[in-house]
Write a protein that holds these residues in place. Structure first.
Motif, PDB file in Angstrom:
ATOM      1  N   PRO A 166       0.826  -1.219   0.000  1.00  0.00           N
ATOM      2  CA  PRO A 166       0.000   0.000   0.000  1.00  0.00           C
ATOM      3  C   PRO A 166       0.855   1.261   0.000  1.00  0.00           C
ATOM      4  CG  PRO A 166       0.035  -1.014   2.181  1.00  0.00           C
ATOM      5  CD  PRO A 166       0.704  -1.981   1.253  1.00  0.00           C
ATOM      6  N   VAL A 167       0.350   2.280  -0.664  1.00  0.00           N
ATOM      7  CA  VAL A 167       1.015   3.576  -0.725  1.00  0.00           C
ATOM      8  C   VAL A 167       0.094   4.610  -0.090  1.00  0.00           C
ATOM      9  CG1 VAL A 167       1.918   5.391  -2.223  1.00  0.00           C
ATOM     10  CG2 VAL A 167       2.292   2.977  -2.806  1.00  0.00           C
ATOM     11  N   LYS A 168       0.617   5.356   0.854  1.00  0.00           N
ATOM     12  CA  LYS A 168      -0.139   6.416   1.501  1.00  0.00           C
ATOM     13  C   LYS A 168       0.657   7.716   1.406  1.00  0.00           C
ATOM     14  CE  LYS A 168      -2.222   3.207   4.839  1.00  0.00           C
ATOM     15  NZ  LYS A 168      -2.432   2.907   6.280  1.00  0.00           N
ATOM     16  N   LEU A 169      -0.066   8.811   1.272  1.00  0.00           N
ATOM     17  CA  LEU A 169       0.569  10.120   1.169  1.00  0.00           C
ATOM     18  C   LEU A 169      -0.033  11.046   2.216  1.00  0.00           C
ATOM     19  CD1 LEU A 169       2.522  11.962  -0.471  1.00  0.00           C
ATOM     20  CD2 LEU A 169       0.528  12.609  -1.865  1.00  0.00           C
ATOM     21  N   ILE A 170       0.799  11.499   3.130  1.00  0.00           N
ATOM     22  CA  ILE A 170       0.357  12.485   4.121  1.00  0.00           C
ATOM     23  C   ILE A 170       0.522  13.863   3.486  1.00  0.00           C
ATOM     24  CG2 ILE A 170       0.668  13.401   6.453  1.00  0.00           C
ATOM     25  CD1 ILE A 170       2.059  10.785   7.200  1.00  0.00           C
ATOM     26  N   GLY A 171      -0.587  14.599   3.381  1.00  0.00           N
ATOM     27  CA  GLY A 171      -0.520  15.891   2.709  1.00  0.00           C
ATOM     28  C   GLY A 171      -1.536  16.862   3.258  1.00  0.00           C
ATOM     29  N   SER A 172      -1.636  18.006   2.604  1.00  0.00           N
ATOM     30  CA  SER A 172      -2.606  19.026   3.004  1.00  0.00           C
ATOM     31  C   SER A 172      -3.193  19.648   1.745  1.00  0.00           C
ATOM     32  CB  SER A 172      -1.947  20.110   3.863  1.00  0.00           C
ATOM     33  OG  SER A 172      -0.911  20.760   3.141  1.00  0.00           O
ATOM     34  N   LEU A 173      -4.420  20.131   1.847  1.00  0.00           N
ATOM     35  CA  LEU A 173      -5.106  20.718   0.701  1.00  0.00           C
ATOM     36  C   LEU A 173      -4.395  21.994   0.250  1.00  0.00           C
ATOM     37  CD1 LEU A 173      -8.856  20.311   1.746  1.00  0.00           C
ATOM     38  CD2 LEU A 173      -7.640  19.054  -0.052  1.00  0.00           C
ATOM     39  N   GLY A 174      -4.170  22.091  -1.046  1.00  0.00           N
ATOM     40  CA  GLY A 174      -3.631  23.330  -1.602  1.00  0.00           C
ATOM     41  C   GLY A 174      -2.126  23.439  -1.619  1.00  0.00           C
ATOM     42  N   SER A 175      -1.411  22.484  -1.049  1.00  0.00           N
ATOM     43  CA  SER A 175       0.050  22.580  -1.011  1.00  0.00           C
ATOM     44  C   SER A 175       0.646  22.283  -2.383  1.00  0.00           C
ATOM     45  CB  SER A 175       0.622  21.594   0.005  1.00  0.00           C
ATOM     46  OG  SER A 175       2.025  21.449  -0.172  1.00  0.00           O
ATOM     47  N   PRO A 176       1.470  23.186  -2.928  1.00  0.00           N
ATOM     48  CA  PRO A 176       2.113  22.905  -4.218  1.00  0.00           C
ATOM     49  C   PRO A 176       3.111  21.758  -4.121  1.00  0.00           C
ATOM     50  CG  PRO A 176       3.013  24.914  -3.255  1.00  0.00           C
ATOM     51  CD  PRO A 176       1.841  24.514  -2.404  1.00  0.00           C
ATOM     52  N   TYR A 177       3.610  21.500  -2.922  1.00  0.00           N
ATOM     53  CA  TYR A 177       4.590  20.425  -2.732  1.00  0.00           C
ATOM     54  C   TYR A 177       3.899  19.066  -2.659  1.00  0.00           C
ATOM     55  CZ  TYR A 177       7.203  24.617  -1.758  1.00  0.00           C
ATOM     56  OH  TYR A 177       7.760  25.865  -1.872  1.00  0.00           O
ATOM     57  N   VAL A 178       2.758  19.011  -2.008  1.00  0.00           N
ATOM     58  CA  VAL A 178       1.957  17.786  -2.004  1.00  0.00           C
ATOM     59  C   VAL A 178       1.476  17.486  -3.419  1.00  0.00           C
ATOM     60  CG1 VAL A 178      -0.153  16.697  -1.130  1.00  0.00           C
ATOM     61  CG2 VAL A 178       1.269  18.090   0.400  1.00  0.00           C
ATOM     62  N   HIS A 179       1.126  18.534  -4.153  1.00  0.00           N
ATOM     63  CA  HIS A 179       0.703  18.368  -5.541  1.00  0.00           C
ATOM     64  C   HIS A 179       1.775  17.647  -6.359  1.00  0.00           C
ATOM     65  CE1 HIS A 179      -0.984  19.231  -9.477  1.00  0.00           C
ATOM     66  NE2 HIS A 179       0.172  19.764  -9.824  1.00  0.00           N
ATOM     67  N   PRO A 208       4.867  17.024   1.969  1.00  0.00           N
ATOM     68  CA  PRO A 208       4.302  15.676   1.949  1.00  0.00           C
ATOM     69  C   PRO A 208       5.229  14.642   2.577  1.00  0.00           C
ATOM     70  CG  PRO A 208       5.298  16.152  -0.158  1.00  0.00           C
ATOM     71  CD  PRO A 208       5.429  17.414   0.644  1.00  0.00           C
ATOM     72  N   VAL A 209       4.616  13.526   2.964  1.00  0.00           N
ATOM     73  CA  VAL A 209       5.348  12.355   3.448  1.00  0.00           C
ATOM     74  C   VAL A 209       4.748  11.136   2.749  1.00  0.00           C
ATOM     75  CG1 VAL A 209       5.940  10.925   5.443  1.00  0.00           C
ATOM     76  CG2 VAL A 209       5.785  13.423   5.690  1.00  0.00           C
ATOM     77  N   LEU A 210       5.597  10.325   2.136  1.00  0.00           N
ATOM     78  CA  LEU A 210       5.137   9.130   1.432  1.00  0.00           C
ATOM     79  C   LEU A 210       5.413   7.892   2.281  1.00  0.00           C
ATOM     80  CD1 LEU A 210       4.047   8.188  -1.446  1.00  0.00           C
ATOM     81  CD2 LEU A 210       6.418   7.513  -1.868  1.00  0.00           C
ATOM     82  N   LEU A 211       4.375   7.074   2.471  1.00  0.00           N
ATOM     83  CA  LEU A 211       4.502   5.813   3.193  1.00  0.00           C
ATOM     84  C   LEU A 211       4.292   4.684   2.198  1.00  0.00           C
ATOM     85  CD1 LEU A 211       2.308   6.718   6.321  1.00  0.00           C
ATOM     86  CD2 LEU A 211       4.765   7.087   5.996  1.00  0.00           C
ATOM     87  N   HIS A 212       5.288   3.821   2.070  1.00  0.00           N
ATOM     88  CA  HIS A 212       5.226   2.713   1.106  1.00  0.00           C
ATOM     89  C   HIS A 212       5.513   1.415   1.835  1.00  0.00           C
ATOM     90  CE1 HIS A 212       6.906   0.665  -2.776  1.00  0.00           C
ATOM     91  NE2 HIS A 212       5.695   0.257  -2.481  1.00  0.00           N
ATOM     92  N   GLY A 213       4.443   0.663   2.106  1.00  0.00           N
ATOM     93  CA  GLY A 213       4.594  -0.585   2.836  1.00  0.00           C
ATOM     94  C   GLY A 213       5.181  -0.338   4.214  1.00  0.00           C
ATOM     95  N   ASP A 214       6.138  -1.199   4.603  1.00  0.00           N
ATOM     96  CA  ASP A 214       6.752  -1.048   5.922  1.00  0.00           C
ATOM     97  C   ASP A 214       8.113  -0.368   5.848  1.00  0.00           C
ATOM     98  OD1 ASP A 214       8.201  -3.005   4.690  1.00  0.00           O
ATOM     99  OD2 ASP A 214       7.888  -4.550   6.226  1.00  0.00           O
ATOM    100  N   ARG A 215       8.402   0.280   4.720  1.00  0.00           N
ATOM    101  CA  ARG A 215       9.668   1.003   4.582  1.00  0.00           C
ATOM    102  C   ARG A 215       9.634   2.293   5.413  1.00  0.00           C
ATOM    103  NH1 ARG A 215       8.234  -1.154  -0.283  1.00  0.00           N
ATOM    104  NH2 ARG A 215       9.844  -2.204  -1.531  1.00  0.00           N
ATOM    105  N   SER A 216      10.812   2.845   5.622  1.00  0.00           N
ATOM    106  CA  SER A 216      10.887   4.154   6.275  1.00  0.00           C
ATOM    107  C   SER A 216      10.210   5.192   5.401  1.00  0.00           C
ATOM    108  CB  SER A 216      12.353   4.546   6.505  1.00  0.00           C
ATOM    109  OG  SER A 216      12.998   3.623   7.349  1.00  0.00           O
ATOM    110  N   ALA A 217       9.616   6.192   6.025  1.00  0.00           N
ATOM    111  CA  ALA A 217       8.902   7.230   5.281  1.00  0.00           C
ATOM    112  C   ALA A 217       9.863   7.995   4.375  1.00  0.00           C
ATOM    113  CB  ALA A 217       8.215   8.172   6.256  1.00  0.00           C
ATOM    114  N   VAL A 218       9.346   8.422   3.223  1.00  0.00           N
ATOM    115  CA  VAL A 218      10.096   9.252   2.296  1.00  0.00           C
ATOM    116  C   VAL A 218       9.541  10.671   2.398  1.00  0.00           C
ATOM    117  CG1 VAL A 218      10.811   9.593  -0.101  1.00  0.00           C
ATOM    118  CG2 VAL A 218      10.383   7.271   0.752  1.00  0.00           C
TER     119      VAL A 218
END
Length: 226
Positions: free
Chosen positions: A4-17, A55-65
């Protein structure tokens, strides 16, 4: 089964985009976890203790990117799909250089330019700096091509795209032109599906307008009040 891939972000952020566009261009399903940056969650503290930013990317059980450009490169290298970075080493080096240029020379100046623009100082040093640096960066567009990546959106287009969107919002809130908005990037269907709603950005920035005016008044000679 893919992890699974999860992305921690916020609305309107150009960096999350940036991270969302990279994932969508690669065809990677992901879950967007919205973060309230005024009341940050334990999830964000846990996965990005270094600076507690999205943003912060979570991919499986790896360390966050963490960090948007790092995430774009990770997505490009990890998942199948159209390449985002150029195939040759020189092209990759140039794309990375100009992406860093955008973040270091353009992004920070934009917020300073906005404050001065709101109080009527359209020819402030920050505004001129933004114009000069973006003009210099735009000269890197290959002749006859729509995108920095050539015929399709690539790494540098992603780096620049969200910032350009915010410039248009700044212009609308301040009521003054700063730079012509890039149309090719936002014409792409994949990009449009994860663009923040323009009206939402304008409303969010307008709410903070008086705060910015208050910050600007001590620094702007003869600032006028309405």
């Amino acid at each position: 089964m893919s992890e699974p891939v999860k992305l921690i972000g916020s609305l309107g952020s150009p960096y999350v985009h940036r991270a969302e566009v990279a994932l969508r261009l690669k065809g990677v399903p992901y879950q967007l976890i919205l973060e309230d940056l005024d009341d940050k969650s334990e999830l964000l503290f846990t996965h990005n203790p270094a600076n507690e930013k999205v943003p912060v990317l979570l991919h499986g059980d790896r360390s966050a990117v963490c960090e948007s450009l790092v995430i774009v490169e990770y997505v490009d290298e990890t998942f199948d799909g159209p390449p985002l970075l150029p195939a040759d080493s020189h092209g990759r080096a140039m794309a990375r250089f100009w992406a860093r240029f955008v973040d270091e020379k353009c992004s920070m100046s934009m917020w300073g330019a906005l404050i001065w623009m709101i109080v009527g100082q359209t020819h402030s040093e920050p505004a001129e700096t933004v114009k000069d640096n973006l003009t210099l960066q735009e000269r890197q567009l290959p002749e006859g091509k729509r995108f920095f990546g050539g015929d399709t959106i690539g790494y540098l287009d992603i780096a620049v795209g969200g910032i350009t969107l915010w410039l248009g919002v700044f212009e609308q809130v301040a009521g003054m032109p700063l730079l012509t908005e890039e149309k090719h990037y936002t014409a792409d269907e994949t990009v449009r599906r994860c663009l923040p709603e323009r009206g939402h950005l304008v409303a969010a920035l307008t709410v903070r307008k008086e705060l910015y005016v208050g910050l600007a008044k001590p620094a702007v000679p003869h600032a006028q009040t309405s």
